[in-house]
Design an enzyme around this catalytic site. Structure first.
Site, PDB file in Angstrom:
ATOM      1  NE  ARG A 195     -25.186 -36.394   6.782  1.00  0.00           N
ATOM      2  CZ  ARG A 195     -25.987 -37.287   6.228  1.00  0.00           C
ATOM      3  NH1 ARG A 195     -25.847 -37.620   4.975  1.00  0.00           N
ATOM      4  NH2 ARG A 195     -26.917 -37.833   6.940  1.00  0.00           N
ATOM      5  NE  ARG A 242     -34.925 -44.944   7.531  1.00  0.00           N
ATOM      6  CZ  ARG A 242     -34.062 -43.954   7.329  1.00  0.00           C
ATOM      7  NH1 ARG A 242     -33.961 -43.400   6.132  1.00  0.00           N
ATOM      8  NH2 ARG A 242     -33.324 -43.514   8.321  1.00  0.00           N
ATOM      9  NE  ARG A 285     -30.387 -45.708   8.169  1.00  0.00           N
ATOM     10  CZ  ARG A 285     -30.241 -44.572   7.502  1.00  0.00           C
ATOM     11  NH1 ARG A 285     -30.654 -44.491   6.243  1.00  0.00           N
ATOM     12  NH2 ARG A 285     -29.716 -43.520   8.073  1.00  0.00           N
ATOM     13  NE  ARG A 330     -29.680 -40.218  11.283  1.00  0.00           N
ATOM     14  CZ  ARG A 330     -30.605 -41.016  10.760  1.00  0.00           C
ATOM     15  NH1 ARG A 330     -31.278 -41.838  11.536  1.00  0.00           N
ATOM     16  NH2 ARG A 330     -30.838 -40.994   9.477  1.00  0.00           N
TER      17      ARG A 330
HETATM   18  P1  AP5 Z   1     -35.777 -42.019   3.185  1.00  0.00           P
HETATM   19  O1  AP5 Z   1     -36.029 -41.916   1.719  1.00  0.00           O
HETATM   20  O2  AP5 Z   1     -35.048 -43.198   3.706  1.00  0.00           O
HETATM   21  O3  AP5 Z   1     -35.115 -40.670   3.714  1.00  0.00           O
HETATM   22  P2  AP5 Z   1     -33.626 -40.145   3.571  1.00  0.00           P
HETATM   23  O4  AP5 Z   1     -33.734 -38.681   3.289  1.00  0.00           O
HETATM   24  O5  AP5 Z   1     -32.850 -40.978   2.623  1.00  0.00           O
HETATM   25  O6  AP5 Z   1     -33.171 -40.336   5.086  1.00  0.00           O
HETATM   26  P3  AP5 Z   1     -31.837 -40.958   5.712  1.00  0.00           P
HETATM   27  O7  AP5 Z   1     -32.142 -41.211   7.163  1.00  0.00           O
HETATM   28  O8  AP5 Z   1     -31.326 -42.076   4.901  1.00  0.00           O
HETATM   29  O9  AP5 Z   1     -30.923 -39.739   5.607  1.00  0.00           O
HETATM   30  P4  AP5 Z   1     -29.648 -39.469   6.397  1.00  0.00           P
HETATM   31  O10 AP5 Z   1     -29.177 -38.338   5.619  1.00  0.00           O
HETATM   32  O11 AP5 Z   1     -29.774 -39.227   7.848  1.00  0.00           O
HETATM   33  O12 AP5 Z   1     -28.886 -40.882   6.381  1.00  0.00           O
HETATM   34  P5  AP5 Z   1     -27.674 -41.372   5.528  1.00  0.00           P
HETATM   35  O13 AP5 Z   1     -27.913 -42.780   5.199  1.00  0.00           O
HETATM   36  O14 AP5 Z   1     -27.377 -40.416   4.453  1.00  0.00           O
HETATM   37  O15 AP5 Z   1     -37.218 -41.898   3.903  1.00  0.00           O
HETATM   38  C1  AP5 Z   1     -37.370 -42.009   5.311  1.00  0.00           C
HETATM   39  C2  AP5 Z   1     -38.693 -42.726   5.626  1.00  0.00           C
HETATM   40  O16 AP5 Z   1     -39.791 -41.929   5.196  1.00  0.00           O
HETATM   41  C3  AP5 Z   1     -38.871 -44.071   4.893  1.00  0.00           C
HETATM   42  O17 AP5 Z   1     -39.543 -44.953   5.730  1.00  0.00           O
HETATM   43  C4  AP5 Z   1     -39.712 -43.710   3.653  1.00  0.00           C
HETATM   44  O18 AP5 Z   1     -40.475 -44.812   3.199  1.00  0.00           O
HETATM   45  C5  AP5 Z   1     -40.570 -42.588   4.198  1.00  0.00           C
HETATM   46  N1  AP5 Z   1     -40.899 -41.583   3.189  1.00  0.00           N
HETATM   47  C6  AP5 Z   1     -40.079 -41.081   2.216  1.00  0.00           C
HETATM   48  N2  AP5 Z   1     -40.728 -40.150   1.486  1.00  0.00           N
HETATM   49  C7  AP5 Z   1     -41.976 -40.059   2.020  1.00  0.00           C
HETATM   50  C8  AP5 Z   1     -43.143 -39.266   1.702  1.00  0.00           C
HETATM   51  N3  AP5 Z   1     -43.120 -38.372   0.680  1.00  0.00           N
HETATM   52  N4  AP5 Z   1     -44.258 -39.418   2.460  1.00  0.00           N
HETATM   53  C9  AP5 Z   1     -44.285 -40.315   3.486  1.00  0.00           C
HETATM   54  N5  AP5 Z   1     -43.229 -41.101   3.824  1.00  0.00           N
HETATM   55  C10 AP5 Z   1     -42.099 -40.969   3.103  1.00  0.00           C
HETATM   56  O19 AP5 Z   1     -26.479 -41.273   6.583  1.00  0.00           O
HETATM   57  C11 AP5 Z   1     -26.414 -42.092   7.728  1.00  0.00           C
HETATM   58  C12 AP5 Z   1     -25.187 -41.739   8.567  1.00  0.00           C
HETATM   59  O20 AP5 Z   1     -23.990 -41.947   7.796  1.00  0.00           O
HETATM   60  C13 AP5 Z   1     -25.100 -40.256   9.000  1.00  0.00           C
HETATM   61  O21 AP5 Z   1     -25.816 -40.008  10.189  1.00  0.00           O
HETATM   62  C14 AP5 Z   1     -23.581 -40.096   9.171  1.00  0.00           C
HETATM   63  O22 AP5 Z   1     -23.145 -40.657  10.380  1.00  0.00           O
HETATM   64  C15 AP5 Z   1     -23.013 -40.937   8.030  1.00  0.00           C
HETATM   65  N6  AP5 Z   1     -22.840 -40.145   6.805  1.00  0.00           N
HETATM   66  C16 AP5 Z   1     -23.507 -40.328   5.607  1.00  0.00           C
HETATM   67  N7  AP5 Z   1     -23.122 -39.422   4.700  1.00  0.00           N
HETATM   68  C17 AP5 Z   1     -22.214 -38.628   5.320  1.00  0.00           C
HETATM   69  C18 AP5 Z   1     -21.477 -37.485   4.908  1.00  0.00           C
HETATM   70  N8  AP5 Z   1     -21.631 -36.959   3.672  1.00  0.00           N
HETATM   71  N9  AP5 Z   1     -20.634 -36.909   5.801  1.00  0.00           N
HETATM   72  C19 AP5 Z   1     -20.470 -37.412   7.048  1.00  0.00           C
HETATM   73  N10 AP5 Z   1     -21.145 -38.490   7.502  1.00  0.00           N
HETATM   74  C20 AP5 Z   1     -22.012 -39.095   6.653  1.00  0.00           C
HETATM   75 ZN    ZN Z   2     -31.203 -42.300   2.879  1.00  0.00          ZN
END
Ligand code: AP5
Ligand code: ZN
Length: 214
Positions: free
Chosen positions: A88, A123, A156, A167
């Site tokens: 990221r 979501r 969430r 974000r």
């Molecule tokens: P979903 O599939 O959940 O989307 P996603 O891309 O996985 O979104 P996230 O919010 O999980 O991504 P993120 O990167 O912000 O969070 P993460 O958990 O990695 O889909 C979203 C919604 O849309 C759902 O309701 C789904 O049903 C719907 N949808 C999906 N596809 C669709 C379509 N084609 N059409 C219509 N609807 C659709 O990270 C969370 C936090 O953790 C970060 O903010 C940070 O604080 C920390 N963190 C995680 N990884 C790191 C890292 N590598 N470095 C530093 N901090 C980190």
């Molecule tokens: Zn995710």
């Protein structure tokens, strides 16, 4: 097969990771899911990460890189893995290159910010499995319940509109530079880079992925 799923929060990384896991039998490594599990378990990492995640900020590169390297070293990752939410930042991507962890495919999901905000508000998630739903676009069979276990789905903590905006800002600032980074690696023949239209229906995106990776 080693894959990176790249895209803004809500672009569909977790949704397509569930599909790819089933289709290709490789494990999903979601740093977000790992951090949320640590928060739930109340570990020192969880206690530290909670404030950062709830504020929509990024957890430090050092912690995240350590977490991912440890996970990749597990036996179930020998035949490949799917990185969801990692790397990221440029230092996180550099850490993979420095450790000679080569990536076969970098798959970018392109979704405009307005669509993201709407997706996040609907979501619902099943934390134990990482399964993701949307009340309109990808509803569970029974309202509020996970399809496979019947467990209650939850919202969430970081899906509040203000946090989602934060974000997205951080995504554009710190993660989007990875697009050029991996396109550069692809030009050198070190990986394959594909950009997909993430605004299409879930099944359409899955079908494109299948065609691409088959
Ligand atoms: P979903 O599939 O959940 O989307 P996603 O891309 O996985 O979104 P996230 O919010 O999980 O991504 P993120 O990167 O912000 O969070 P993460 O958990 O990695 O889909 C979203 C919604 O849309 C759902 O309701 C789904 O049903 C719907 N949808 C999906 N596809 C669709 C379509 N084609 N059409 C219509 N609807 C659709 O990270 C969370 C936090 O953790 C970060 O903010 C940070 O604080 C920390 N963190 C995680 N990884 C790191 C890292 N590598 N470095 C530093 N901090 C980190
Ligand atoms: Zn995710």
């Amino acid at each position: 097969m080693r894959i990176i799923l790249l895209g803004a929060p809500g672009a569909g990384k977790g949704t397509q990771a569930q599909y790819l896991m089933q289709e290709f039998g490789i494990p999903q490594i979601s740093t977000g899911d790992m951090l949320r599990a640590a928060i739930k378990a109340g570990t020192p990492l969880g206690l530290e990460a909670k404030k950062v995640i709830d504020a929509g900020q990024l957890v430090s590169d050092e912690i995240i890189i350590g977490l991912v390297k440890e996970r990749i070293a597990q036996p179930d990752c020998q035949n490949g893995f799917l990185l969801d939410g990692f790397p990221r930042t440029i230092p996180q991507a550099d850490a993979m290159v420095e450790s000679n962890i080569n990536i076969d495919y970098v798959l970018e999901f392109d979704v405009p910010d307005e669509v993201i905000v709407e997706r996040m508000s609907g979501r619902r998630v099943h934390p134990a499995s990482g399964r993701v739903y949307h009340i309109v676009y990808n509803p569970p069979k029974e309202e509020g319940k996970d399809d496979q276990t019947g467990d209650e789905l939850i919202i969430r903590a970081d899906d509040e509109p203000e946090t989602v905006k934060k974000r997205l800002d951080i995504y554009h600032e710190q993660t989007e530079p990875l697009v050029a980074y991996y396109q550069g690696l692809a030009e050198q023949g070190k990986t394959q880079y594909h950009k997909l239209d993430g605004t299409q229906a879930v099944e359409k995106v899955s079908a494109q992925l299948k065609a691409l990776l088959a």
